[in-house]
Motif scaffolding. Sequence first.
Motif, PDB file in Angstrom:
ATOM      1  N   PRO A  79       0.825  -1.220   0.000  1.00  5.49           N
ATOM      2  CA  PRO A  79       0.000   0.000   0.000  1.00  5.49           C
ATOM      3  C   PRO A  79       0.854   1.263   0.000  1.00  5.49           C
ATOM      4  CG  PRO A  79      -0.027  -1.035   2.154  1.00  5.49           C
ATOM      5  CD  PRO A  79       0.659  -2.016   1.235  1.00  5.49           C
ATOM      6  N   ILE A  80       0.393   2.251  -0.756  1.00 13.29           N
ATOM      7  CA  ILE A  80       1.108   3.523  -0.842  1.00 13.29           C
ATOM      8  C   ILE A  80       0.675   4.403   0.319  1.00 13.29           C
ATOM      9  CG2 ILE A  80       1.508   5.560  -2.269  1.00 13.29           C
ATOM     10  CD1 ILE A  80       0.782   3.891  -4.698  1.00 13.29           C
ATOM     11  N   PRO A  81       1.598   5.012   1.056  1.00 15.39           N
ATOM     12  CA  PRO A  81       1.219   5.895   2.169  1.00 15.39           C
ATOM     13  C   PRO A  81       0.343   7.046   1.678  1.00 15.39           C
ATOM     14  CG  PRO A  81       3.551   5.396   2.242  1.00 15.39           C
ATOM     15  CD  PRO A  81       3.053   4.865   0.937  1.00 15.39           C
ATOM     16  N   PHE A  82      -0.477   7.521   2.583  1.00 14.56           N
ATOM     17  CA  PHE A  82      -1.430   8.590   2.232  1.00 14.56           C
ATOM     18  C   PHE A  82      -0.728   9.814   1.682  1.00 14.56           C
ATOM     19  CE2 PHE A  82      -5.247  11.041   2.482  1.00 14.56           C
ATOM     20  CZ  PHE A  82      -4.843  12.309   2.844  1.00 14.56           C
TER      21      PHE A  82
ATOM     22  N   ASN B 205       0.295   9.244  -1.945  1.00 13.14           N
ATOM     23  CA  ASN B 205      -0.732   8.843  -2.904  1.00 13.14           C
ATOM     24  C   ASN B 205      -1.113  10.051  -3.763  1.00 13.14           C
ATOM     25  OD1 ASN B 205      -3.304   8.202  -4.131  1.00 13.14           O
ATOM     26  ND2 ASN B 205      -3.403   6.461  -2.728  1.00 13.14           N
ATOM     27  N   LYS B 206      -0.884   9.954  -5.063  1.00 17.26           N
ATOM     28  CA  LYS B 206      -1.109  11.074  -5.956  1.00 17.26           C
ATOM     29  C   LYS B 206      -2.590  11.462  -6.038  1.00 17.26           C
ATOM     30  CE  LYS B 206       2.913  10.179  -8.927  1.00 17.26           C
ATOM     31  NZ  LYS B 206       3.379   9.894 -10.291  1.00 17.26           N
ATOM     32  N   VAL B 207      -3.458  10.456  -5.924  1.00 21.81           N
ATOM     33  CA  VAL B 207      -4.893  10.757  -5.988  1.00 21.81           C
ATOM     34  C   VAL B 207      -5.302  11.596  -4.790  1.00 21.81           C
ATOM     35  CG1 VAL B 207      -7.208   9.763  -5.985  1.00 21.81           C
ATOM     36  CG2 VAL B 207      -5.375   8.674  -7.305  1.00 21.81           C
ATOM     37  N   TYR B 208      -4.863  11.193  -3.585  1.00 23.94           N
ATOM     38  CA  TYR B 208      -5.194  11.933  -2.379  1.00 23.94           C
ATOM     39  C   TYR B 208      -4.579  13.327  -2.395  1.00 23.94           C
ATOM     40  CZ  TYR B 208      -7.017   7.645  -0.248  1.00 23.94           C
ATOM     41  OH  TYR B 208      -7.744   6.526   0.041  1.00 23.94           O
ATOM     42  N   ILE B 209      -3.319  13.409  -2.835  1.00 29.03           N
ATOM     43  CA  ILE B 209      -2.644  14.710  -2.887  1.00 29.03           C
ATOM     44  C   ILE B 209      -3.376  15.648  -3.843  1.00 29.03           C
ATOM     45  CG2 ILE B 209      -0.528  15.893  -3.580  1.00 29.03           C
ATOM     46  CD1 ILE B 209       1.027  13.452  -2.613  1.00 29.03           C
ATOM     47  N   THR B 210      -3.759  15.123  -5.016  1.00 28.34           N
ATOM     48  CA  THR B 210      -4.493  15.931  -5.992  1.00 28.34           C
ATOM     49  C   THR B 210      -5.833  16.390  -5.420  1.00 28.34           C
ATOM     50  OG1 THR B 210      -3.458  14.705  -7.807  1.00 28.34           O
ATOM     51  CG2 THR B 210      -5.444  15.976  -8.320  1.00 28.34           C
TER      52      THR B 210
END
Length: 423
Positions: A182-185, A188-193
């Motif tokens: 799992p990618i850390p929060f 995570n590019k989706v969360y950052i965006t």
Amino acid sequence: MIHHRPIVKTFIFSILLSSLVSMGNTGYAQDATKGKTLFQTNCASCHSPVKQVLGPALKGVTERVPDKKLLHDWIKNNSKVLQSGNPYFTALYAQFNKAAMNTFPNLSDADIDDILKYVETYQAPTATPGEGTPTQKEEGDNTLLYGILTLILAIIMMVLLQVNSSLKKLSDDKEGIPAHEPIPFYRNKVYITFVILILFILGGYWVVQGAIGLGRTKNYQPVQPIFYSHKVHAGINQISCLYCHTNAWESKHATVPSLNVCMNCHAAINDYTKGPKLYREDGSEVNGTDEIQKLYSYTGYDPKTQRYSNAASAKPVEWVKIHSLPDHVYFNHSQHIRAGKVQCQTCHGPIQEMDEVKQFADLSMGWCINCHRTTKVNFGDSTGNGNKFYSIYEKFHKDLKTGKMDSVTVENIGGTECQKCHY
């Protein structure tokens, strides 16, 4: 995993549906609140729900006049009802010295029903003596509630996303599909965006609202040199606004009344003992008699000798101006009050309920334009009612007569043209 998706979708749909229903119920059945605004704008200068003013107390009117259509006709055009010889309204007309009631053809049946509901459900405010400042329940703004609900839904969405991810991981493990780390929060590019997008929208909204609000002073409520209570004068004692602000009927400016207007009454009224207690906005009590003495000090009047023996010390009251428009905006009080038949409360709010006056509306261009777009013009009719000022618009008279138009708003007669309000 596939078997769980319908459950998750059903769960999300149920939450959204219940939220929409609750929000819908919050905005439904607010006709009494709307009726209060309409009452203060159109009726409060002559009527009270529970006591006789210039006209009768209105509470219980639906029992006295059970015929709703007849009551609507009376409010819209009382002269027509009087001509029909209705015994109740004929007696009422005679009781009040045959003083003609204003007509309100611009009010729809729904508007009148809202006013009647407010009147019939009106409860007089009560204050317990000796318990400090009487509190007045203010109508709440539901923006905070909607914001909290939105935040809760956002948290639920994030939780469901995590549940979905966990279920997918369990399904992959059971089927032998290799699991990815799992990618850390924070990576995570989706969360950052998503976070950047939210911050950009919120930042843009706050910047735009701040820019729009520059120079606006809604709710501005300065402390004046003399505590003058509109609630006591215009509310309890029912002094007409135009008695003091006479210029509003004749000229562009309403103007602050000169002190001789105040002294017309206060040459004889030199103490305040019978009215309700007065309070400033901060809750401190005001001595009404001391405020009257301040008036005497400004005018040089001696209440003992009833003479202006100290006229040399007289000086004007330095009132603090509350309502200010930009220099490039033209506003004419007489055009609105005399020609347009606009009530003072439309712009100044329930002034008859205010002790310390505040700016009720933001007085923005959008606020004025919206009023012009919705306010209907009261043209003259065959019975002689209406405003003769608008007789020059013969085209609209013909369109109304033939049924081509059902009403004419201020916008139709040029109320949204730039040069009407801007130099």
